[in-house]
Design an enzyme around this catalytic site. Structure first.
Site, PDB file in Angstrom:
ATOM      1  N   HIS A  38       0.841  -1.202   0.000  1.00  0.00           N
ATOM      2  CA  HIS A  38       0.000   0.000   0.000  1.00  0.00           C
ATOM      3  C   HIS A  38       0.876   1.251   0.000  1.00  0.00           C
ATOM      4  O   HIS A  38       0.690   2.140  -0.834  1.00  0.00           O
ATOM      5  CB  HIS A  38      -0.925   0.003   1.221  1.00  0.00           C
ATOM      6  CG  HIS A  38      -1.619   1.316   1.443  1.00  0.00           C
ATOM      7  ND1 HIS A  38      -2.610   1.773   0.616  1.00  0.00           N
ATOM      8  CD2 HIS A  38      -1.445   2.280   2.381  1.00  0.00           C
ATOM      9  CE1 HIS A  38      -3.023   2.958   1.040  1.00  0.00           C
ATOM     10  NE2 HIS A  38      -2.329   3.290   2.113  1.00  0.00           N
TER      11      HIS A  38
ATOM     12  N   ASP B 143       6.537  20.553 -27.532  1.00  0.00           N
ATOM     13  CA  ASP B 143       6.677  19.257 -26.878  1.00  0.00           C
ATOM     14  C   ASP B 143       7.759  19.424 -25.817  1.00  0.00           C
ATOM     15  O   ASP B 143       8.245  20.525 -25.599  1.00  0.00           O
ATOM     16  CB  ASP B 143       7.053  18.149 -27.879  1.00  0.00           C
ATOM     17  CG  ASP B 143       6.569  16.769 -27.407  1.00  0.00           C
ATOM     18  OD1 ASP B 143       6.689  16.481 -26.200  1.00  0.00           O
ATOM     19  OD2 ASP B 143       6.063  16.004 -28.232  1.00  0.00           O
TER      20      ASP B 143
ATOM     21  N   TRP C 191       7.237   0.329   3.758  1.00  0.00           N
ATOM     22  CA  TRP C 191       7.631   1.030   2.544  1.00  0.00           C
ATOM     23  C   TRP C 191       9.051   1.577   2.639  1.00  0.00           C
ATOM     24  O   TRP C 191       9.655   1.872   1.620  1.00  0.00           O
ATOM     25  CB  TRP C 191       6.624   2.102   2.158  1.00  0.00           C
ATOM     26  CG  TRP C 191       6.709   3.401   2.928  1.00  0.00           C
ATOM     27  CD1 TRP C 191       6.096   3.713   4.097  1.00  0.00           C
ATOM     28  CD2 TRP C 191       7.441   4.565   2.545  1.00  0.00           C
ATOM     29  NE1 TRP C 191       6.413   4.977   4.490  1.00  0.00           N
ATOM     30  CE2 TRP C 191       7.228   5.533   3.557  1.00  0.00           C
ATOM     31  CE3 TRP C 191       8.257   4.900   1.465  1.00  0.00           C
ATOM     32  CZ2 TRP C 191       7.804   6.800   3.516  1.00  0.00           C
ATOM     33  CZ3 TRP C 191       8.830   6.168   1.424  1.00  0.00           C
ATOM     34  CH2 TRP C 191       8.603   7.104   2.443  1.00  0.00           C
TER      35      TRP C 191
ATOM     36  N   SER D  53      12.948   5.468 -14.444  1.00  0.00           N
ATOM     37  CA  SER D  53      11.860   6.230 -15.045  1.00  0.00           C
ATOM     38  C   SER D  53      11.809   7.653 -14.497  1.00  0.00           C
ATOM     39  O   SER D  53      11.764   8.622 -15.256  1.00  0.00           O
ATOM     40  CB  SER D  53      10.541   5.514 -14.762  1.00  0.00           C
ATOM     41  OG  SER D  53       9.466   6.383 -14.968  1.00  0.00           O
ATOM     42  N   SER D  54      11.865   7.764 -13.171  1.00  0.00           N
ATOM     43  CA  SER D  54      11.765   9.100 -12.563  1.00  0.00           C
ATOM     44  C   SER D  54      12.937   9.977 -12.968  1.00  0.00           C
ATOM     45  O   SER D  54      12.773  11.167 -13.229  1.00  0.00           O
ATOM     46  CB  SER D  54      11.737   8.988 -11.037  1.00  0.00           C
ATOM     47  OG  SER D  54      10.594   8.304 -10.636  1.00  0.00           O
TER      48      SER D  54
ATOM     49  N   HIS E   9      13.568  12.141   2.520  1.00  0.00           N
ATOM     50  CA  HIS E   9      12.941  13.405   2.857  1.00  0.00           C
ATOM     51  C   HIS E   9      12.768  14.331   1.676  1.00  0.00           C
ATOM     52  O   HIS E   9      11.682  14.884   1.502  1.00  0.00           O
ATOM     53  CB  HIS E   9      13.556  14.107   4.064  1.00  0.00           C
ATOM     54  CG  HIS E   9      12.524  15.017   4.644  1.00  0.00           C
ATOM     55  ND1 HIS E   9      11.522  14.566   5.459  1.00  0.00           N
ATOM     56  CD2 HIS E   9      12.216  16.303   4.377  1.00  0.00           C
ATOM     57  CE1 HIS E   9      10.665  15.543   5.700  1.00  0.00           C
ATOM     58  NE2 HIS E   9      11.068  16.610   5.064  1.00  0.00           N
TER      59      HIS E   9
ATOM     60  N   GLU F 224      12.181  13.282  -1.083  1.00  0.00           N
ATOM     61  CA  GLU F 224      11.047  12.603  -1.718  1.00  0.00           C
ATOM     62  C   GLU F 224       9.713  13.137  -1.190  1.00  0.00           C
ATOM     63  O   GLU F 224       8.757  13.282  -1.951  1.00  0.00           O
ATOM     64  CB  GLU F 224      11.170  11.090  -1.466  1.00  0.00           C
ATOM     65  CG  GLU F 224       9.943  10.279  -1.819  1.00  0.00           C
ATOM     66  CD  GLU F 224       9.722  10.109  -3.304  1.00  0.00           C
ATOM     67  OE1 GLU F 224      10.655  10.420  -4.072  1.00  0.00           O
ATOM     68  OE2 GLU F 224       8.629   9.678  -3.699  1.00  0.00           O
TER      69      GLU F 224
ATOM     70  N   TYR G 212       9.074  16.112  -0.379  1.00  0.00           N
ATOM     71  CA  TYR G 212       8.800  17.353  -1.103  1.00  0.00           C
ATOM     72  C   TYR G 212       8.537  17.076  -2.572  1.00  0.00           C
ATOM     73  O   TYR G 212       7.812  17.823  -3.232  1.00  0.00           O
ATOM     74  CB  TYR G 212       9.926  18.360  -0.868  1.00  0.00           C
ATOM     75  CG  TYR G 212       9.965  18.722   0.587  1.00  0.00           C
ATOM     76  CD1 TYR G 212       8.921  19.472   1.134  1.00  0.00           C
ATOM     77  CD2 TYR G 212      10.952  18.258   1.440  1.00  0.00           C
ATOM     78  CE1 TYR G 212       8.883  19.754   2.477  1.00  0.00           C
ATOM     79  CE2 TYR G 212      10.918  18.533   2.791  1.00  0.00           C
ATOM     80  CZ  TYR G 212       9.885  19.284   3.306  1.00  0.00           C
ATOM     81  OH  TYR G 212       9.837  19.546   4.639  1.00  0.00           O
TER      82      TYR G 212
ATOM     83  N   SER H 189      -1.529  26.463  -6.506  1.00  0.00           N
ATOM     84  CA  SER H 189      -1.161  27.851  -6.778  1.00  0.00           C
ATOM     85  C   SER H 189      -1.647  28.312  -8.150  1.00  0.00           C
ATOM     86  O   SER H 189      -1.665  29.508  -8.430  1.00  0.00           O
ATOM     87  CB  SER H 189       0.361  28.034  -6.707  1.00  0.00           C
ATOM     88  OG  SER H 189       0.843  27.604  -5.464  1.00  0.00           O
TER      89      SER H 189
ATOM     90  N   HIS I 236      15.283  13.647  11.062  1.00  0.00           N
ATOM     91  CA  HIS I 236      14.119  13.717  11.965  1.00  0.00           C
ATOM     92  C   HIS I 236      13.264  12.455  11.820  1.00  0.00           C
ATOM     93  O   HIS I 236      12.382  12.224  12.624  1.00  0.00           O
ATOM     94  CB  HIS I 236      13.302  15.002  11.769  1.00  0.00           C
ATOM     95  CG  HIS I 236      12.594  15.127  10.462  1.00  0.00           C
ATOM     96  ND1 HIS I 236      12.433  16.319   9.814  1.00  0.00           N
ATOM     97  CD2 HIS I 236      12.003  14.218   9.673  1.00  0.00           C
ATOM     98  CE1 HIS I 236      11.771  16.144   8.696  1.00  0.00           C
ATOM     99  NE2 HIS I 236      11.494  14.867   8.573  1.00  0.00           N
ATOM    100  N   HIS I 237      13.546  11.660  10.789  1.00  0.00           N
ATOM    101  CA  HIS I 237      12.894  10.354  10.711  1.00  0.00           C
ATOM    102  C   HIS I 237      13.565   9.343  11.633  1.00  0.00           C
ATOM    103  O   HIS I 237      13.128   8.199  11.717  1.00  0.00           O
ATOM    104  CB  HIS I 237      12.948   9.821   9.274  1.00  0.00           C
ATOM    105  CG  HIS I 237      12.195  10.672   8.298  1.00  0.00           C
ATOM    106  ND1 HIS I 237      10.863  10.512   8.048  1.00  0.00           N
ATOM    107  CD2 HIS I 237      12.595  11.712   7.530  1.00  0.00           C
ATOM    108  CE1 HIS I 237      10.466  11.401   7.157  1.00  0.00           C
ATOM    109  NE2 HIS I 237      11.485  12.139   6.828  1.00  0.00           N
TER     110      HIS I 237
ATOM    111  N   THR J 129       6.958  26.787   4.392  1.00  0.00           N
ATOM    112  CA  THR J 129       5.688  26.122   4.123  1.00  0.00           C
ATOM    113  C   THR J 129       4.539  26.975   4.634  1.00  0.00           C
ATOM    114  O   THR J 129       3.535  27.170   3.948  1.00  0.00           O
ATOM    115  CB  THR J 129       5.669  24.742   4.814  1.00  0.00           C
ATOM    116  OG1 THR J 129       6.925  24.115   4.582  1.00  0.00           O
ATOM    117  CG2 THR J 129       4.579  23.873   4.274  1.00  0.00           C
TER     118      THR J 129
ATOM    119  N   LYS K 268       3.834  29.897   2.393  1.00  0.00           N
ATOM    120  CA  LYS K 268       2.996  29.554   1.241  1.00  0.00           C
ATOM    121  C   LYS K 268       1.530  29.536   1.617  1.00  0.00           C
ATOM    122  O   LYS K 268       0.682  30.040   0.870  1.00  0.00           O
ATOM    123  CB  LYS K 268       3.383  28.174   0.719  1.00  0.00           C
ATOM    124  CG  LYS K 268       4.632  28.192  -0.113  1.00  0.00           C
ATOM    125  CD  LYS K 268       4.789  26.857  -0.792  1.00  0.00           C
ATOM    126  CE  LYS K 268       5.870  26.967  -1.838  1.00  0.00           C
ATOM    127  NZ  LYS K 268       5.647  26.136  -2.978  1.00  0.00           N
TER     128      LYS K 268
ATOM    129  N   ARG L 209       1.770   1.331  14.897  1.00  0.00           N
ATOM    130  CA  ARG L 209       1.434   1.083  13.496  1.00  0.00           C
ATOM    131  C   ARG L 209       1.902  -0.326  13.152  1.00  0.00           C
ATOM    132  O   ARG L 209       2.709  -0.929  13.861  1.00  0.00           O
ATOM    133  CB  ARG L 209       2.106   2.118  12.601  1.00  0.00           C
ATOM    134  CG  ARG L 209       3.610   1.999  12.548  1.00  0.00           C
ATOM    135  CD  ARG L 209       4.303   3.233  12.018  1.00  0.00           C
ATOM    136  NE  ARG L 209       4.102   3.432  10.593  1.00  0.00           N
ATOM    137  CZ  ARG L 209       4.878   4.254   9.848  1.00  0.00           C
ATOM    138  NH1 ARG L 209       5.886   4.902  10.395  1.00  0.00           N
ATOM    139  NH2 ARG L 209       4.648   4.414   8.573  1.00  0.00           N
TER     140      ARG L 209
END
Lengths: 683, 227
Positions: free
Chosen positions: A75, A104, A139, A169-170, A253, A255, A257, A268, A302-303, A328, A331, A450
């Site tokens: 998931h 293009d 994950w 790909s990315s 991290h 990621e 963002y 926006s 911080h993770h 943040t 914004k 969890r």
């Protein structure tokens, strides 16, 4: 090798299955990305459903712990890598060339390659279900749970190799979009005139370019540990499981963002459109995005507050994490400022955008609460974290993406999504999302960890878990309504016209769906929100714009031709990765199949290289082809910002001075006046 | 992984287009792509090098670097690789001068010098294997073979690229108008060389004399927190 390309004739034709398989048109690739990612969204949603069903009542034995582990792992992996990222990529593909006035992307075939590799990576990851060896380590797959002794089946190999393929790909897509945005803007579109969504795409792509190699190395080391007996993350061999955590979160991290910035870009775009007012503080929003992109690299630990990094590291990362809340928050205030005093039109895209702001604030606040290390020690690995991640990724990213779907759907299809069903969809999502995830805050603070597959009744978690599971049902119905909306709207909705929202972006100046060449004439950009400038000037001159740009004969515009080679190269890439799953046990070469994949990919690259971007027969009166206008290149291309008149404007409300770029004061939204002369462009 | 920058490959597109292609920044699309790819590759090697440095001196069993690293031999191969960068520069210069014979000569010379470097690496890997260091022996073996192996894979791809360019040159398709095809390969080649200089410095000149775990400076992974 040139003979190779001569033998296989160039694909041609604009319809049928093969035209989609060989397409290099960014709009079609965008649709392919969107449809594929939406199907993966259903996969991930069903996995979530299994989780919620299992947890609905205490002491449930519907599924066993192994299956439960596979469900939450797949998931999370699916939703992040196969849903939110490719849905964002779908918007990049469809919208970016249109928004910057190009025909293009810079590398159309590389773009097709990105899509096929994404599809194959997703299939490889999900193929693990067919062999009943789905990944089951979460994950972020912490070492050393992922090592052979603890995860003996091939699940983690599927996971590592699938992510490698998705990384290719990315990265390919990110390279493409950096070059496209930097290099293919319409004349006059300087960086500070780019639409916000283009800005956020650029920042996201740069983050991808720099972050993905780090996880690539981590995955290589994990694969080596599992298949070649190394000890990168095995304590018995001197390795350190914490090293995996560092590698993963240095990627992970940024990621985060990568997942949220595109949604911020979409919102926006939508808020100004439906407030009839330019984005409040455009440069501040841009620089906040840049600051987030840079500071996103300084917060990864911080993770890992509970790992035991020591007080200094924990303090530093607490401070940087709290600091990143500032841009943040800036914004969010800019979005609220955009709404302030605007004539707000509560259409579905706007509702989803407002929902985004509200839910993202909740997720942001819970995020700040675990930026504080002592508080995080209580929250680590509880449902509080699950609540947080779903508020920012579901309430944030996915709400932004749905806002974008409702906003750009008429541009893609020429049909508006049905407004009534859309609103019902929004409210079901908004309410269902809060019913599902808000109780998880309480569950977490009440100590529910969890990733437990069941719990005893005496913990007192029954009611809130049942509530969360009921919320899932609401979300499920909401998703069905969205599918219904797609079907109904494609069949029944009237023609939307080229500009149903009176929107500011260049993409709305052309017909819906756009012609294959996008712009017959490459637009000249004079400021932010160019299409508003164009429309207001036309209205002031007494002939308001009601029609899109007139169509031209396609054969007069040189467009890139379809190609087989991206697909061939992507198949080679897939075999290269999937072959690593088959250990034949030979002495020197235990894994021979990847070599086959490498050869196929090599043939694909050679064919690709020998094939011109545009087929020869296309030229017509353009003659030799050498001097025909390349896609996206323009006949007149002056440097952006060149020869701009140095007019200084004043805000009529707050007196702020600004350059001639602005139609409205970016700080207070007031009308702009030119102190030297009457501004005849004001309608 | 990610060697797909080659997919935006040297000989792609109709040859004459690049010279006239106009872009917002004035930088050719493919050249910009190459720079973006190289920035990505920096992080790739950076992560591999970081892993090596973090695990430096953490091996529990031998052989340790001081037992098998041979700095003089690798100095020779490093010198050969640096010479290949010179040959690459000459190849691009010849392309700009449209000197067909020299284009072919210098392209082949670059590939040849790169192949010698790879030859040294194959020799070194086999020697280490014979002396008891395999990828699964200890952390030194794991980090050393992974880092230098991926660098070697980069060099090998560069050689394939250069040989492909050589065949293109034999058809007379390289010249000032297509100099970008050579320049792209050159950017890649020089980058791979620079990475090797870093690797040579860290793994051979500095780390090559590391003894067992007690005698070397170890870096606790947690100090990564300060970076």
């Amino acid at each position: 090798m040139a003979t190779l390309t001569d033998v296989i004739s160039r694909p041609a034709g604009q319809s049928g299955l093969w035209s989609w398989i060989t397409t290099v048109d960014h709009k079609r690739i965008g649709v392919l990305y969107g449809v594929t990612a939406f199907i993966f969204l259903l996969f991930g949603g069903i996995e979530a459903g299994v989780i919620r069903l299992q947890l609905a009542v205490p002491d449930n034995t519907m599924i066993d712990p192994d299956t439960f582990n596979q469900m939450f792992t797949m998931h999370g992996t699916t939703m992040i890598f196969l849903v939110v990222m490719p849905l964002s990529a779908s918007f990049f593909n469809f919208v970016i060339p249109l928004a910057i006035g190009a025909r293009d992307v810079a590398f159309p075939r590389l773009n097709a390659f990105s899509y096929w590799v994404f599809l194959f990576g997703g299939l490889l990851l999900n193929a693990s279900f067919l062999t009943n060896q789905a990944p089951d380590a979460g994950w972020f797959s912490y070492a050393n749970l992922t090592e052979k002794p603890f995860s003996a089946n091939a699940g983690l190999d599927y996971w590592a190799l699938g992510l490698q393929v998705l990384g290719v790909s990315s990265l390919a897509a990110a390279f493409n979009f950096v070059v496209t945005i930097v290099n293919m803007r319409a004349p006059g579109m300087s960086l500070m005139r780019m639409p916000l969504f283009v800005w956020m795409t650029l920042i996201t792509s740069i983050l991808l370019v720099l972050a993905f190699p780090v996880i690539t190395v981590g995955l290589i080391e994990l694969t080596f540990d599992r298949n070649f007996g190394t000890s990168f993350f095995v304590p018995e061999g001197g390795g350190d499981p914490v090293m995996w955590q560092h590698l993963f979160w240095v990627f992970g991290h940024p990621e985060v963002y990568i997942l949220i910035l595109p949604a911020m870009g979409i919102v926006s775009e939508i808020l100004p459109t439906f407030s009839r007012k330019p984005l409040f503080g455009y440069p501040v929003v841009v620089f906040s995005g840049i600051v987030i992109g840079i500071m996103g690299w300084a917060v990864w630990s911080h993770h890992m507050f509970t790992v035991g990094l020591g007080p200094v590291a924990v303090s530093v990362f607490t401070i940087t994490t709290m600091l990143i809340a500032v841009p943040t928050g800036v914004k969010i205030f800019n979005w609220i400022g955009t709404l302030w005093g605007g004539s707000i039109d509560l259409r579905t895209p706007m509702l989803f955008s407002l929902g985004f702001i509200a839910l993202f604030i909740v997720g942001g606040l819970s995020g700040v609460s675990h930026a504080v290390a002592p508080s995080d020690n209580q929250q680590q690995d509880t449902y509080y974290i699950v609540a947080h991640i779903h508020y920012v990724l579901f309430g944030g990213s996915l709400f932004g993406i749905f806002a974008g779907i409702y906003y750009w759907f008429p541009k893609v299809t020429g049909r508006l999504l049905h407004e009534g069903i859309g609103k019902a969809h929004f409210w079901l999502y908004f309410i269902g999302m809060n019913i599902t995830f808000f109780p998880m805050h309480y569950l977490g603070l009440n100590g529910m960890p969890r990733r437990i597959y069941t719990y005893a009744s005496e913990f007192g978690w029954d009611n809130l878990n049942l509530l969360a599971s009921l919320g899932y049902v609401v979300l499920f119905v909401g998703t069905l309504l969205f599918i219904l909306n797609l079907v109904v709207s494609l069949r029944k909705q009237p023609d939307s016209g080229h500009d149903p929202w009176d929107a500011p972006g260049l993409e709305w100046s052309i017909s819906s769906p756009p012609p294959v060449y996008n712009f017959a004439t490459i637009p000249q950009v004079e400021g932010i929100d160019q299409y508003w400038i164009t429309k207001r000037r036309a209205a002031a001159e007494g002939h308001p714009i009601t029609e899109p740009e007139a169509p031209v004969d396609v054969s007069t515009i040189h467009m890139p031709s379809p190609s087989y080679w991206p697909l061939v190269t992507a198949i080679g890439t897939l075999i290269l990765a999937a072959g690593m799953l088959v250990d034949v046990g030979w002495d020197y070469i235990r894994f021979p199949i990847p070599f086959l994949g490498g050869i196929i990919a090599f043939i694909g690259i050679v064919g690709w290289s020998n094939e011109p971007a545009a087929a020869e027969h296309h030229d017509g009166e353009h003659g030799d082809g050498d001097h025909a206008i390349e896609h996206g290149a323009t006949a007149v291309m002056d440097r952006p910002g060149a020869a701009r008149p140095a007019v200084r404007l004043l805000c009529s409300v707050c007196g702020n001075r600004m350059s001639s770029d602005f139609r409205f004061c970016p700080y207070c939204g007031g009308a702009v006046e030119n102190p030297d002369q009457a501004n005849d462009e004001e309608g | 992984m990610a060697h797909h920058a080659e997919t935006g490959h040297p000989t792609g597109h109709a040859p004459a287009v690049h010279a006239e292609e106009q872009t917002t920044t004035g930088i050719n699309h493919r050249k910009l792509l190459m720079w973006v790819f190289l920035s990505s590759d920096c992080l790739f090697f950076g992560s591999l090098i970081a892993t090596y440095m973090v695990y430096r001196g953490q091996s529990l069993v031998g052989p340790y670097p001081v037992d098998i690293i041979d700095v003089p031999i690798t100095t020779i191969s490093t010198f050969v690789l640096l010479c290949s960068s010179f040959a690459m520069v000459r190849a691009l210069a010849a392309t700009n001068e449209d000197n067909q014979g020299k284009i072919q000569f210098w392209l082949l010379m670059t590939a040849f010098l790169g192949a010698i470097f790879i030859g040294f690496q194959v020799y070194e890997f086999n020697l280490f294997r014979a002396e008891g260091l395999r990828i699964d022996t200890n952390l030194f073996g794991a980090t050393f073979f992974t880092l230098t192996g991926f660098h070697g894979a980069h060099v090998t791809l560069g050689i394939v690229w250069l040989v492909a360019l050589f065949f293109v040159a034999r058809k007379g398709r390289l010249g000032p108008r297509t100099a970008l095809d050579v320049e792209m390969a050159g950017l890649y080649w020089h980058f791979v060389d620079i990475v090797w200089i870093v690797i040579f410095t860290l793994l051979y000149l500095i780390g090559g004399f590391d003894t067992g775990p007690s005698a070397t400076i170890s870096i606790d992974p947690s100090v990564l927190g300060f970076l």
